[in-house]
Design a protein around this motif. Structure first.
Motif, PDB file in Angstrom:
ATOM      1  N   MET A 760       0.849  -1.192   0.000  1.00 26.29           N
ATOM      2  CA  MET A 760       0.000   0.000   0.000  1.00 26.29           C
ATOM      3  C   MET A 760       0.884   1.242   0.000  1.00 26.29           C
ATOM      4  SD  MET A 760      -3.121  -1.099  -0.019  1.00 26.29           S
ATOM      5  CE  MET A 760      -4.076   0.273   0.555  1.00 26.29           C
ATOM      6  N   ARG A 921      -8.430   0.742   4.190  1.00 27.48           N
ATOM      7  CA  ARG A 921      -7.742   0.117   3.061  1.00 27.48           C
ATOM      8  C   ARG A 921      -8.587   0.225   1.793  1.00 27.48           C
ATOM      9  NH1 ARG A 921      -7.529  -4.552   4.927  1.00 27.48           N
ATOM     10  NH2 ARG A 921      -5.511  -4.430   6.003  1.00 27.48           N
ATOM     11  N   ASN A 922      -9.895   0.000   1.947  1.00 30.39           N
ATOM     12  CA  ASN A 922     -10.780   0.096   0.780  1.00 30.39           C
ATOM     13  C   ASN A 922     -10.826   1.516   0.241  1.00 30.39           C
ATOM     14  OD1 ASN A 922     -11.357  -2.622   0.969  1.00 30.39           O
ATOM     15  ND2 ASN A 922     -13.176  -2.300   2.254  1.00 30.39           N
ATOM     16  N   MET A 925      -7.658   2.239  -1.711  1.00 35.30           N
ATOM     17  CA  MET A 925      -7.613   1.571  -3.009  1.00 35.30           C
ATOM     18  C   MET A 925      -8.385   2.347  -4.074  1.00 35.30           C
ATOM     19  SD  MET A 925      -5.720  -1.121  -2.674  1.00 35.30           S
ATOM     20  CE  MET A 925      -6.178  -2.048  -4.152  1.00 35.30           C
TER      21      MET A 925
END
Length: 957
Positions: A760, A921-922, A925
């Motif tokens: 990431m 995290r989503n 992204m």
């Protein structure tokens, strides 16, 4: 009605075997009935006690479990707990009624419990329904009444099933024993019937009859005796038939005698010699008859023969001991009884002698003499004192140790009564009964007594252990007594020392916590039973850690010793001062009302405040926080009183330290007890992995994004999966030293999330460390192991420590910060501005970020003072090359003010609420490369983190 005489007559007509079997059957039946009856009664009593204990246990358990829902009024939770409770097999029904008569009931369906035992058995057991009420009282307020009723049907069924099984086993055992006994009796009496039949035949004249020996040893002995008797009688009758004369009969009797019998004439010539004499001397009758008796004398004692001939002629009976020689040369020691021998005309014709071999007896006597000599040598050599007496208690013997301990020589003490030289008293000075009387009267050994003091001849008293036992001869007759005692001065001194060590603190010589709690229990009991008033003081030193950290533990120990001596002079001799552990002390004031106890506590506080501790070139002043609790008539236990006292002491610390605080009010006490309940919940959550992390964004105020920065905030889920407010469990964790475990769990969870992020974009995670963890010398090694285990880049980790925690652990904090910064980690000083010497200590802390305390940031747009504090902190941080972070940014107005001041970063609800890493995290992204505009949170995010609306965010949680 039965005729008793007929029954007795029928009994006499029975055979011996039948009588034994009949009596045995009756005895086995009575014993079996008795055992079964006692077992049944014990089982009923056990089930009753078990029901009563189950009722009390369920009542206490439900009362504790219902405390939280009844306080909050959660009737659904109350009903759920009641329904779970009645699922227990023994519970029939549970009901709870609150103060507003709101009734909650849970019953067990009657169809679930079936009585398998007969109705008469259930009525006979007489086990009533057990039920009991208990009020739910928290903080002195009544939250309703709980009623629990226990079902007795399962217990009755269990009793019936157990008794049926035991009855079958008992009947089987009685039957087996009866069958075995019958077999043994029949087999044992069979030889007796054979002997009876043989005796009858012998009486009919069959003198040649003999019986084959069989049966038990006793029966075989009877059969052998019968056979010997029959043989002797047959022989005797044959002899009488053959001889027909009195002399012949006497000769046969002499010949058959197992005693050596010899006759000699007036000249000492042997005239008769029986078989027993042949067996003793080894000569046959043909070898000795007609020869002088001197042939049997020892060669060196032949001269005695003339003396014996002269004695024979005097015709006087006598008994003497002499030595004689056998045919093979062995020397015998004999006891010889001689009597004159006369013919039918009453003329003296010689002497008849009967000899008894006493060689073994003489050897035994010699061995006994040697054994006695060895025993005396042994008694003289052992370390215990030994005294022997006769049956009247008069002294026979003292060994050397007894002479030394008593102060009497054996010749002085011989014949004196034991009570004259052996006198004992107990520790109170009361006389102890003489062991002589107890031993001789009871004819048994007196056990060792270890609390006796021996009064020596010079009046000195010596602690001893002593025991006494009767001395018996080979026939079991008591012929005296032996008294054994030893000096136990050394062991008594050691026991007293161990007893003192078990109840006192080794460092201060004060009473320790165990002894303190025992004495507290005594005062609680006297307050309850005798309506007396006492008081407990719980004392915790202030600033003691400063001495330990500055000068080391040796200085801290010396401070505790000196301060203990000062405190001891300020209380009465009847009071108790104890060290409860670390820098905590306790005082028990007997017969002291609360107002007087407050005065004593204030005097103790002033004594501590006036005390100055000097160590090398440093002088320290310390204080003490004291909690005072009255001990009055209500029945309490150690834990309750100590808990209240601890809460009072904690309240004194909360109010500024170095104060005296009486027992806290109901609200404060409820809060402390609630914190204690959280301890077990926190530990349970740690064991069950119910802790998780949410992350809150730290945003650049001026938009120069250098990567994503989040602070890890701890959350806990309860047993039902609901999030628990940090304010509910963090105070308890801080209070009861659980923060180290929570900090380590936060590090582990955060590092695990970092490993999952993988490739990431650049992210920095801020992890909070408590003051307790900063003082942990093993923390640095733990962090290094976690970095290695999870493969986390230290450059992506920022550790946050509060200003107050860093100041309190300045030396350790410096070491930790420098070591971790050398690895690449960053550090942030949290809550900056809340301390008293922030700027002075800041020079010694090489941190990367200053987090401005949110209490200044929240209202800075409306409060000029708060704004000035934020400006000052921001300026000093920038001067020192440290970036600043503002907390609690909740509106656009505050954000604009921070931007105008030049603060580097902002954190608060305006910029984003804490979220799980999966959600973040989503979002990452789907985010674009450009920085996102700062905006207020959406309604969805508010609902997702509704827990944060109830309480302000605690740094790190």
């Amino acid at each position: 009605m039965l005729n008793l005489s007929s029954l007795f007559k029928a009994g006499r007509d029975l055979s011996l075997a039948a009588r034994i079997k009949l009596v045995s059957g009756v005895v086995l039946t009575l014993v079996g009935c008795t055992i079964f009856t006692l077992d049944l009664r014990n089982e009923i009593s056990f089930q009753r006690d078990k029901l009563a204990q189950s009722l009390q246990y369920e009542l206490d358990f439900l009362a504790q479990a219902l405390t939280e829902p009844v306080i909050t009024g959660d009737y659904a939770a109350v009903q759920q707990l009641l329904n779970k409770g009645v699922e227990q097999p023994a519970i029939h029904s549970i009901a709870w009624t609150d103060s507003e008569n709101h009734l909650q009931i849970a019953d067990t369906p009657q169809s679930d419990v079936v009585l398998t035992a007969p109705a008469w058995f259930a009525h006979w057991t007489n086990i009533p329904q057990y039920s009991e009420n208990k009020d739910i009282i928290v903080g002195g307020e009544n939250y309703g009444r709980l009623r629990v009723e226990i079902a007795t049907t399962p217990a009755i069924n269990q009793i019936w099933e157990k008794m049926l099984g035991k009855l079958c086993i008992l009947l089987l055992g009685i039957g087996s024993l009866f069958a075995l006994l019958g077999t043994l009796v029949s087999n044992g009496l069979r030889p007796l019937y054979v002997l009876q039949k043989a005796a009858h035949q012998f009486g009919q004249g069959d003198h040649a009859l003999r019986i084959q020996a069989s049966g038990p040893p006793e029966m075989q002995a009877c059969i052998h005796a019968f056979n010997n008797m029959a043989a002797n009688i047959e022989r005797l009758l044959g002899s009488l038939r053959d001889s027909g004369s009195r002399n012949r009969l006497l000769a046969v009797i002499v010949e058959q005698s197992n005693v050596p019998i010899i006759t000699v004439d007036l000249d000492g010539i042997i005239t008769s010699w029986n078989t027993a004499a042949s067996m003793l001397y080894g000569y046959g009758a043909e070898d000795v008859i007609g020869r002088p008796a001197s042939m049997l004398y020892h060669p060196e004692l032949v001269h005695e023969f003339k003396d014996n001939v002269a004695r024979i002629q005097q015709a006087q009976p006598t008994t003497f001991e002499a030595h004689r020689r056998t045919r093979d040369g062995r020397l015998l020691h004999l006891s010889i009884s001689v009597s004159p021998l006369y013919d039918e005309n009453n003329r003296h014709i010689g002497e008849i002698s009967i000899s008894r071999d006493i060689t073994r007896q003489k050897r035994a006597e010699e061995a006994l003499d040697k054994e006695k000599e060895r025993a005396q040598v042994t008694l003289a050599s052992i370390a215990d004192a030994v005294v022997t007496t006769d049956t009247d208690g008069n002294i026979d013997y003292l060994n050397p140790v007894a002479e030394k301990l008593l102060g009497w020589r054996t010749d002085e003490a011989y014949g004196r009564a034991l009570g004259e030289i052996f006198q004992c008293v107990d520790e109170a000075g009361a006389s102890i009964p003489s062991p002589i009387e107890q031993t001789l009267h009871q004819h048994q050994q007196i056990e060792v007594r270890g609390d006796a003091l021996l009064v020596q001849r010079d009046g000195a008293r010596l602690p001893i252990e002593h025991s006494a036992a009767p001395i018996s001869d080979h026939e079991g007759e008591v012929i005296g007594m032996v008294l054994v005692f030893r000096d136990v001065s050394e062991s008594h001194d050691m026991a007293r020392q161990l007893s003192w060590q078990a109840s006192h603190d080794a460092l201060t010589s004060l009473v320790n916590r165990r002894e303190f709690e025992r004495r507290l229990e005594t005062l609680i009991h006297s307050a309850h039973e005798q309506d007396r008033q006492h008081a407990l003081l719980y004392m915790d030193l202030d600033q003691f850690k400063v001495v330990n950290d500055t000068c080391g533990h040796g200085a801290g120990d010396e401070l505790l010793r000196q301060l203990s001596a000062v405190l001891n002079t300020r209380i009465r001799s009847a009071d108790t001062l104890a060290r409860l552990g670390g820098d905590e002390f306790g005082v028990l004031l007997a017969d002291c009302p609360l107002n007087k106890a407050m005065e004593v506590a204030e005097a103790l506080r002033e004594s501590v405040a006036d005390f100055r501790f000097a160590w090398q070139d440093k002088i320290f002043a310390i204080g003490v926080s004291i909690g005072v609790v009255p001990i009055v008539g209500q029945r309490e236990n150690n834990t309750d009183v100590m808990g209240v006292a601890d809460a009072a002491c904690y309240a004194a610390k909360d109010k500024g330290r170095n104060q005296v605080q009486a027992s806290p009010n109901t609200r404060e006490l409820t809060q402390r007890r609630g914190e204690m309940l959280w301890v077990s919940r926190i530990n349970s959550a740690l064991e069950q992995n119910r802790f998780l992390l949410h992350y809150q964004r730290i945003v650049p105020v001026h938009g120069d994004d250098d990567g994503l920065h989040f602070e890890a905030l701890l959350r806990m889920r309860d047993q039902d999966g609901n999030l628990v407010s940090p304010m509910s469990f963090i105070p308890a964790a801080e209070r009861y030293n659980l923060m180290r475990g929570l900090d380590r769990r936060v590090v582990t969870l955060a590092f695990e999330e970092c490993r999952k992020l993988g490739s990431m974009p650049s992210i920095m995670i801020s992890i909070n460390l408590s003051g307790d963890s900063l003082s942990d010398p093993t923390l640095l090694d733990f962090l290094k192991r976690q970095f290695a285990e999870f493969g986390v880049d230290p450059r992506g980790i920022c550790f946050e420590v509060t200003e107050t925690a860093a100041i309190a652990n300045l030396e350790l904090a410096n070491i930790l910060i420098r070591e971790l910064k050398a690895m690449g980690c960053r550090f942030s000083l949290d809550d900056f501005g809340s301390g008293l010497s922030s700027f002075g200590y800041l020079k010694n802390l090489p941190v990367n970020y200053l987090k401005i305390d949110g209490s200044f940031v929240r209202d800075m747009a409306r409060d000029p003072t708060d704004a000035a504090m934020v400006v000052a902190i921001n300026n000093i941080g920038h001067v020192m090359g440290i970036k600043t972070i503002a907390e609690w940014v909740e509106n656009q107005e505050t954000l604009d003010a921070l931007r105008s001041i030049g603060v580097d970063y902002a954190q608060g609800y305006l910029l984003g609420r804490p979220q799980p890493m999966e959600t973040i995290r989503n979002e990452i992204m789907h985010a674009t490369a450009a920085p996102q505009p700062l905006k207020s949170p959406s309604p969805e995010s508010q609902r997702e983190e509704n827990l944060a609306d109830e309480t302000p965010i605690i740094p790190g949680f």
